[in-house]
Design a protein around this motif. Structure first.
Motif, PDB file in Angstrom:
ATOM      1  N   ASN A  39      57.057   1.710  15.599  1.00 23.60           N
ATOM      2  CA  ASN A  39      57.238   0.476  16.368  1.00 23.60           C
ATOM      3  C   ASN A  39      56.323   0.402  17.581  1.00 23.60           C
ATOM      4  O   ASN A  39      55.788  -0.660  17.901  1.00 23.60           O
ATOM      5  CB  ASN A  39      58.700   0.329  16.787  1.00 23.60           C
ATOM      6  CG  ASN A  39      59.561  -0.117  15.639  1.00 23.60           C
ATOM      7  OD1 ASN A  39      59.247  -1.082  14.958  1.00 23.60           O
ATOM      8  ND2 ASN A  39      60.645   0.590  15.400  1.00 23.60           N
ATOM      9  N   ASP A  68      61.945  -0.065   9.047  1.00 21.44           N
ATOM     10  CA  ASP A  68      63.152  -0.206   9.866  1.00 21.44           C
ATOM     11  C   ASP A  68      64.398  -0.318   8.998  1.00 21.44           C
ATOM     12  O   ASP A  68      65.443   0.255   9.321  1.00 21.44           O
ATOM     13  CB  ASP A  68      63.056  -1.423  10.779  1.00 21.44           C
ATOM     14  CG  ASP A  68      62.136  -1.196  11.960  1.00 21.44           C
ATOM     15  OD1 ASP A  68      61.609  -0.077  12.098  1.00 21.44           O
ATOM     16  OD2 ASP A  68      61.955  -2.140  12.742  1.00 21.44           O
ATOM     17  N   MET A  82      70.527  -2.663  19.078  1.00 23.04           N
ATOM     18  CA  MET A  82      69.183  -3.107  19.460  1.00 23.04           C
ATOM     19  C   MET A  82      68.201  -2.917  18.307  1.00 23.04           C
ATOM     20  O   MET A  82      67.278  -3.722  18.134  1.00 23.04           O
ATOM     21  CB  MET A  82      68.697  -2.349  20.691  1.00 23.04           C
ATOM     22  CG  MET A  82      69.382  -2.780  21.976  1.00 23.04           C
ATOM     23  SD  MET A  82      69.058  -4.492  22.398  1.00 23.04           S
ATOM     24  CE  MET A  82      70.616  -5.255  22.029  1.00 23.04           C
ATOM     25  N   SER A 129      66.203  -5.971  16.789  1.00 22.64           N
ATOM     26  CA  SER A 129      64.751  -5.927  16.645  1.00 22.64           C
ATOM     27  C   SER A 129      64.339  -6.260  15.218  1.00 22.64           C
ATOM     28  O   SER A 129      63.362  -6.983  14.999  1.00 22.64           O
ATOM     29  CB  SER A 129      64.237  -4.539  17.038  1.00 22.64           C
ATOM     30  OG  SER A 129      62.879  -4.400  16.721  1.00 22.64           O
ATOM     31  N   LYS A 150      61.952  -9.578  13.833  1.00 25.87           N
ATOM     32  CA  LYS A 150      60.618  -9.330  13.264  1.00 25.87           C
ATOM     33  C   LYS A 150      60.128 -10.428  12.329  1.00 25.87           C
ATOM     34  O   LYS A 150      58.931 -10.718  12.331  1.00 25.87           O
ATOM     35  CB  LYS A 150      60.582  -7.972  12.586  1.00 25.87           C
ATOM     36  CG  LYS A 150      60.437  -6.881  13.614  1.00 25.87           C
ATOM     37  CD  LYS A 150      60.127  -5.559  13.026  1.00 25.87           C
ATOM     38  CE  LYS A 150      60.064  -4.564  14.172  1.00 25.87           C
ATOM     39  NZ  LYS A 150      59.811  -3.242  13.724  1.00 25.87           N
ATOM     40  N   SER A 169      58.540 -12.887  14.553  1.00 23.26           N
ATOM     41  CA  SER A 169      57.256 -12.357  15.032  1.00 23.26           C
ATOM     42  C   SER A 169      56.191 -12.435  13.945  1.00 23.26           C
ATOM     43  O   SER A 169      55.027 -12.732  14.232  1.00 23.26           O
ATOM     44  CB  SER A 169      57.418 -10.910  15.485  1.00 23.26           C
ATOM     45  OG  SER A 169      58.333 -10.825  16.537  1.00 23.26           O
TER      46      SER A 169
END
Length: 98
Positions: free
Chosen positions: A14, A48, A73, A77, A81, A84
């Motif tokens: 990450n 992940d 968290m 995250s 993604k 993102s």
């Protein structure tokens, strides 16, 4: 990453993608940088999922608050993604990618 619940490969993966993302933002004319960032994001989505599924404790009744926060968290995250990835793809298209 602060709780050592996940192995070091989770943090290295990450943080490496984060470094490539900073490089992609700084070099606005580089198509390779944004492509590497997008590829890294897609790869970390897969890793992940694997990390969370393998290292999630089977008995979550005895988790401390710090471990519960770390897992939360990590899942948060992972959920962010795809957003993102979409934004990185839009940047790729703006820079002339097909």
């Amino acid at each position: 990453c602060m709780n050592y619940m996940f192995p070091a490969s989770y943090a290295w993966g990450n943080f490496s993608v984060l470094a490539v993302g900073i490089w992609a933002i700084v070099q606005r004319d580089s198509l390779d940088a944004i492509m590497m960032f997008l590829t890294g994001l897609l790869l970390t989505v897969l890793t992940d999922i694997i990390h969370i599924s393998v290292f999630y404790p089977p008995n979550s009744n005895y988790l401390s608050d710090v471990k519960r926060f770390s897992i939360g968290m990590a899942i948060f995250s992972l959920l962010l993604k795809p957003v993102s990835c979409y934004l990185a793809y839009q940047m790729y298209r703006e820079r002339g990618g097909e």
